[in-house]
Design a protein around this motif. Sequence first.
Motif, PDB file in Angstrom:
ATOM      1  N   ARG A   1       0.837  -1.189   0.000  1.00  0.00           N
ATOM      2  CA  ARG A   1       0.000   0.000   0.000  1.00  0.00           C
ATOM      3  C   ARG A   1       0.877   1.246   0.000  1.00  0.00           C
ATOM      4  O   ARG A   1       1.788   1.383   0.817  1.00  0.00           O
TER       5      ARG A   1
ATOM      6  N   LEU B   1      -2.847   8.503  -2.886  1.00  0.00           N
ATOM      7  CA  LEU B   1      -4.244   8.128  -3.043  1.00  0.00           C
ATOM      8  C   LEU B   1      -4.611   8.118  -4.524  1.00  0.00           C
ATOM      9  O   LEU B   1      -4.039   8.857  -5.324  1.00  0.00           O
TER      10      LEU B   1
ATOM     11  N   SER C   1     -11.211   5.707  -6.345  1.00  0.00           N
ATOM     12  CA  SER C   1     -11.713   4.375  -6.030  1.00  0.00           C
ATOM     13  C   SER C   1     -13.046   4.138  -6.720  1.00  0.00           C
ATOM     14  O   SER C   1     -13.883   5.054  -6.805  1.00  0.00           O
TER      15      SER C   1
ATOM     16  N   ARG D   1     -15.141   2.050  -5.508  1.00  0.00           N
ATOM     17  CA  ARG D   1     -16.061   1.708  -4.416  1.00  0.00           C
ATOM     18  C   ARG D   1     -16.226   2.894  -3.486  1.00  0.00           C
ATOM     19  O   ARG D   1     -15.380   3.793  -3.452  1.00  0.00           O
TER      20      ARG D   1
ATOM     21  N   GLY E   1     -15.728   4.581  -0.212  1.00  0.00           N
ATOM     22  CA  GLY E   1     -14.783   4.393   0.876  1.00  0.00           C
ATOM     23  C   GLY E   1     -14.912   5.467   1.933  1.00  0.00           C
ATOM     24  O   GLY E   1     -15.812   6.309   1.904  1.00  0.00           O
ATOM     25  N   SER E   2     -13.972   5.458   2.863  1.00  0.00           N
ATOM     26  CA  SER E   2     -14.031   6.403   3.978  1.00  0.00           C
ATOM     27  C   SER E   2     -13.335   7.718   3.666  1.00  0.00           C
ATOM     28  O   SER E   2     -13.453   8.680   4.426  1.00  0.00           O
ATOM     29  N   ARG E   3     -12.591   7.768   2.531  1.00  0.00           N
ATOM     30  CA  ARG E   3     -11.886   8.984   2.154  1.00  0.00           C
ATOM     31  C   ARG E   3     -12.650   9.666   1.007  1.00  0.00           C
ATOM     32  O   ARG E   3     -12.585   9.195  -0.128  1.00  0.00           O
TER      33      ARG E   3
ATOM     34  N   ASP F   1     -13.572  12.041  -2.076  1.00  0.00           N
ATOM     35  CA  ASP F   1     -12.875  12.764  -3.136  1.00  0.00           C
ATOM     36  C   ASP F   1     -13.748  13.971  -3.498  1.00  0.00           C
ATOM     37  O   ASP F   1     -14.637  13.886  -4.350  1.00  0.00           O
TER      38      ASP F   1
ATOM     39  N   SER G   1     -14.915   8.596  -3.984  1.00  0.00           N
ATOM     40  CA  SER G   1     -14.009   8.249  -2.887  1.00  0.00           C
ATOM     41  C   SER G   1     -12.586   8.054  -3.400  1.00  0.00           C
ATOM     42  O   SER G   1     -12.343   7.898  -4.598  1.00  0.00           O
TER      43      SER G   1
ATOM     44  N   GLU H   1      -8.783   5.897  -2.420  1.00  0.00           N
ATOM     45  CA  GLU H   1      -8.210   4.766  -1.718  1.00  0.00           C
ATOM     46  C   GLU H   1      -6.695   4.783  -1.870  1.00  0.00           C
ATOM     47  O   GLU H   1      -6.154   5.446  -2.758  1.00  0.00           O
ATOM     48  N   ARG H   2      -6.040   4.064  -0.990  1.00  0.00           N
ATOM     49  CA  ARG H   2      -4.590   3.987  -1.053  1.00  0.00           C
ATOM     50  C   ARG H   2      -4.178   3.186  -2.289  1.00  0.00           C
ATOM     51  O   ARG H   2      -4.687   2.102  -2.544  1.00  0.00           O
TER      52      ARG H   2
ATOM     53  N   ARG I   1      -1.756   0.831  -4.677  1.00  0.00           N
ATOM     54  CA  ARG I   1      -0.916  -0.340  -4.417  1.00  0.00           C
ATOM     55  C   ARG I   1       0.143  -0.443  -5.515  1.00  0.00           C
ATOM     56  O   ARG I   1      -0.180  -0.334  -6.693  1.00  0.00           O
TER      57      ARG I   1
END
Length: 365
Positions: free
Chosen positions: A151, A155, A158, A160, A162-164, A166, A186, A188-189, A191
């Motif tokens: 990870r 960012l 995403s 999906r 998520g909790s972050r 955008d 949203s 996401e981190r 990868r």
Amino acid sequence: MTPEASTDTAVGFARALRSEGLDVPVGSVTAYVEALAAVGVDRRQSVYWAGRATLVRRPEDVAVYDEVFASFWLGRPPSKAAPEMHRAVDLDATPNEERADDVTTPPSVVAVRYSPRETLRHKDFAAYTQAEFAEARKLMADLRLVGTLRRSRRLRPSARDGSRPDVRRTVRAALRTGAEPVRRRSLERARHPRRVVLLCDVSGSMEPYTRALLRFVHAAVAGRGRVEAFVFATRLTRITRHLSWRDPDAALARAGAAVSDWSGGTRLGTVLGDFNAGWGDLSRGAVVVVLSDGWDRGDPAALEDQLDRLRRRAHRIVWVNPLKASPGYAPLARGMAAALPYVDDFVEGHSLAAMERLVEVIAKQ
């Protein structure tokens, strides 16, 4: 094998399964023909799983499938009468090649032969001929070494929820819906593959395997992944830049000119100490792969100390020993015995098949 011969062989194999009681519909046979066309027939594992995925519909049929596969493709004697309606096919022959023994082969006998590449995959590197090394070079060029995913701090958008949130993408999308935020975007981190660090032993005890292992190291570096390459005997030499050339002969010639301790002794503790001191940042969060038989002329305590330092930085340490496949092998060499407590994976490195398994070990989470 020509497409017509491949189709006839697939139909013959399906007929053999039906004669043993398996329910193989026409649609499954068609899928099997398409699967063979996609994966080829050079690798036994690919042929096996192509049929297993398309022709077997119930778990209880797997045992029967395995028995018929061994009889039809590998020529092993079945436990009961073998099917007789099979076409004779030579998988080694080119489309325009004729064999003298094909004239006398009855049409009811299976004469399926795998390519010599399958045998070459399991042959020990130390027993290779010059021609086999040339063939192995082509197979190694297909290997793609990729480290396990990690990870990142960065960012990315995403798909999906998520909790972050955008905010920028959410507001931009709302402008197209009358300023109503119909869907919240949203982040996401991200990868990214971990770096892979290859440390290859080129000392005298590794001489039967050095050539093949360096071919593997070159294929890994030339694949343009996050791979760093070093060789060592009594001293450490970084050869990443030298192996970046696509031509393996030119790349290895450049690397050979840069290394001054070919076929010398081995001081693992000193070498790893030089790596930790000069290149330690490369191992931070990386998968470190040591290709060595473990024979060491140095102090085992120094090796243990340096491996302990390396383990605290690296994500995983993989040790590849070509001698591990020898019958009755035990890690009695003092360097190998000292290293094992600090190693996450201890694998073989004597053949192409072992190198393929090594790629899988490096990529696992």
